[in-house]
Scaffold this motif. Sequence first.
Motif, PDB file in Angstrom:
ATOM      1  N   GLU A   1       0.818  -1.212   0.000  1.00 12.63           N
ATOM      2  CA  GLU A   1       0.000   0.000   0.000  1.00 12.63           C
ATOM      3  C   GLU A   1       0.855   1.266   0.000  1.00 12.63           C
ATOM      4  N   GLN A   2       1.997   1.268   0.707  1.00 13.99           N
ATOM      5  CA  GLN A   2       2.859   2.453   0.729  1.00 13.99           C
ATOM      6  C   GLN A   2       3.437   2.734  -0.648  1.00 13.99           C
ATOM      7  N   ASN A   3       3.811   1.675  -1.381  1.00 12.53           N
ATOM      8  CA  ASN A   3       4.306   1.853  -2.749  1.00 12.53           C
ATOM      9  C   ASN A   3       3.237   2.488  -3.624  1.00 12.53           C
ATOM     10  N   LYS A   4       2.007   2.017  -3.490  1.00 11.61           N
ATOM     11  CA  LYS A   4       0.900   2.561  -4.287  1.00 11.61           C
ATOM     12  C   LYS A   4       0.658   4.026  -3.941  1.00 11.61           C
TER      13      LYS A   4
ATOM     14  N   THR B   1       1.133   7.123  -6.508  1.00  7.32           N
ATOM     15  CA  THR B   1       0.017   8.040  -6.740  1.00  7.32           C
ATOM     16  C   THR B   1       0.441   9.484  -6.489  1.00  7.32           C
ATOM     17  N   ALA B   2       1.184   9.723  -5.412  1.00  8.68           N
ATOM     18  CA  ALA B   2       1.648  11.080  -5.096  1.00  8.68           C
ATOM     19  C   ALA B   2       2.575  11.603  -6.192  1.00  8.68           C
ATOM     20  N   CYS B   3       3.460  10.765  -6.694  1.00  9.49           N
ATOM     21  CA  CYS B   3       4.363  11.180  -7.770  1.00  9.49           C
ATOM     22  C   CYS B   3       3.585  11.502  -9.042  1.00  9.49           C
TER      23      CYS B   3
ATOM     24  N   SER C   1       1.907  14.811  -8.676  1.00 12.18           N
ATOM     25  CA  SER C   1       2.885  15.903  -8.782  1.00 12.18           C
ATOM     26  C   SER C   1       3.230  16.193 -10.240  1.00 12.18           C
ATOM     27  N   ILE C   2       3.380  15.143 -11.025  1.00 10.04           N
ATOM     28  CA  ILE C   2       3.675  15.314 -12.446  1.00 10.04           C
ATOM     29  C   ILE C   2       2.522  16.028 -13.143  1.00 10.04           C
ATOM     30  N   LEU C   3       1.302  15.598 -12.851  1.00 12.87           N
ATOM     31  CA  LEU C   3       0.134  16.237 -13.476  1.00 12.87           C
ATOM     32  C   LEU C   3       0.017  17.701 -13.073  1.00 12.87           C
TER      33      LEU C   3
END
Length: 51
Positions: free
Chosen positions: A23-26, A30-32, A35-37
Amino acid sequence: MRTDFSYSNTLGWNTFLIPLFIEQNKADLTACAESILLAREAHFPATIAEL
């Protein structure tokens, strides 16, 4: 048996190994992505190449 990467124009699926995500990887992924968007939106209509 060869151990180097092999690419083919006839395969229609991803042949690279992908580790199992916890879950932490997901959440990190998602946060990255968000940030890109946000960065792309802040520089609209610039292309990725221009960024």
